[in-house]
Design an enzyme around this catalytic site. Structure first.
Site, PDB file in Angstrom:
ATOM      1  N   ASP A 106       0.849  -1.204   0.000  1.00  0.00           N
ATOM      2  CA  ASP A 106       0.000   0.000   0.000  1.00  0.00           C
ATOM      3  C   ASP A 106       0.881   1.249   0.000  1.00  0.00           C
ATOM      4  O   ASP A 106       2.061   1.202   0.395  1.00  0.00           O
ATOM      5  CB  ASP A 106      -0.886   0.022   1.250  1.00  0.00           C
TER       6      ASP A 106
HETATM    7  N1  URA Z   1      -1.163  -5.924   3.874  1.00  0.00           N
HETATM    8  C1  URA Z   1      -1.671  -4.665   3.911  1.00  0.00           C
HETATM    9  O1  URA Z   1      -2.709  -4.433   4.520  1.00  0.00           O
HETATM   10  N2  URA Z   1      -0.986  -3.707   3.274  1.00  0.00           N
HETATM   11  C2  URA Z   1       0.161  -3.905   2.618  1.00  0.00           C
HETATM   12  O2  URA Z   1       0.743  -2.980   2.067  1.00  0.00           O
HETATM   13  C3  URA Z   1       0.677  -5.213   2.594  1.00  0.00           C
HETATM   14  C4  URA Z   1      -0.015  -6.210   3.227  1.00  0.00           C
END
Ligand code: URA
Length: 236
Positions: A106
């Site tokens: 993310d």
């Molecule tokens: N899980 C998440 O919630 N975000 C990420 O960036 C990676 C794994």
């Protein structure tokens, strides 16, 4: 990303002035070389990374590339974006425009991202069956309890995908911090798993994917995978 494989005669006829039926003779005359070896059959496979030479001219020379990046916060795991810097913007590599991401993070998640131009490899490492562990350091807004450990091990039902998460291993490091190992990568998986307990993830950092770690790699920097890391991943 699909990796494409061609029969040698088809590849030559599509990439030269010779026809499909000429290829047998070219082979007999030792005019075609695949990865440095004289071709021996019209049925030989030409993959996306086979080095193909015909009459001394290189028809195809695409090298596989495997990169590990320490992604900073605010950089998007995409190859193009109108608003934010992308992971490709912060990588220096002559083939960087061929790369795709093997497991996104993310926007606000930091840490280890793998990039490659090898579609078969990225597919393999993303499959839960490969059991390549993705390790995250997580900071939460509310205190952790031992119940999280057993619930994560059992799996959590995700209604949207109609799946139960694979057994995950949680190590509680302090009241608000933990290390979580997953073998899969569903959308926002870590945040949704802690969301089961109404516990907001304040910071998320991926420190390792299988044998590859961020050790010695500063934030915003990238490097090539070592041969040792590559073969260790191949053994999964
Ligand atoms: N899980 C998440 O919630 N975000 C990420 O960036 C990676 C794994």
């Amino acid at each position: 990303m699909k990796s494409r494989t061609f029969r040698l005669d088809r590849f030559i006829s599509q990439n030269s002035a010779f026809s499909l039926s000429d290829v047998r003779l070219l082979i007999a005359q030792k005019r075609i070389f695949l990865d440095g070896q004289a071709a021996s059959s019209v049925q030989q496979k030409v993959t996306e990374f086979t080095h193909v030479v015909l009459d001394g001219n290189c028809l195809k020379d695409r090298k596989p590339v495997y990169i590990v990046l320490n992604k900073p916060k605010g950089v998007v795991s995409a190859t193009k974006d109108l608003k934010h810097s992308t992971v490709l913007d912060i990588i220096q590599h002559p083939q960087k425009n061929e790369l795709h991401i093997a497991g996104r993070l993310d926007l606000n998640t930091t840490g280890l991202v793998l990039l490659t131009n090898d579609g078969a490899w990225s597919r393999k490492i993303s499959l839960p069956e490969t059991k390549l562990e993705k390790v995250y350091e997580v900071t939460l807004s509310r205190p952790l309890t031992s119940e999280y450990v057993s619930v994560f091990r059992e799996g959590i039902y995700f209604g949207y995908e109609n799946i139960t998460t694979r057994p995950a291993s949680l190590e509680i490091c302090s009241e608000y911090t933990a290390r979580l190992s997953l073998v899969e990568g569903k959308y926002h998986q870590v945040k949704r798993m802690f969301g089961f307990f109404d516990n907001e993830v304040l910071a998320l950092h991926r420190v390792a994917v299988g044998p590859v770690s961020l050790e010695g790699l500063d934030e915003g920097h990238s490097r090539l995978l070592t041969a040792k890391e590559f073969s260790a991943i191949g053994a999964y």
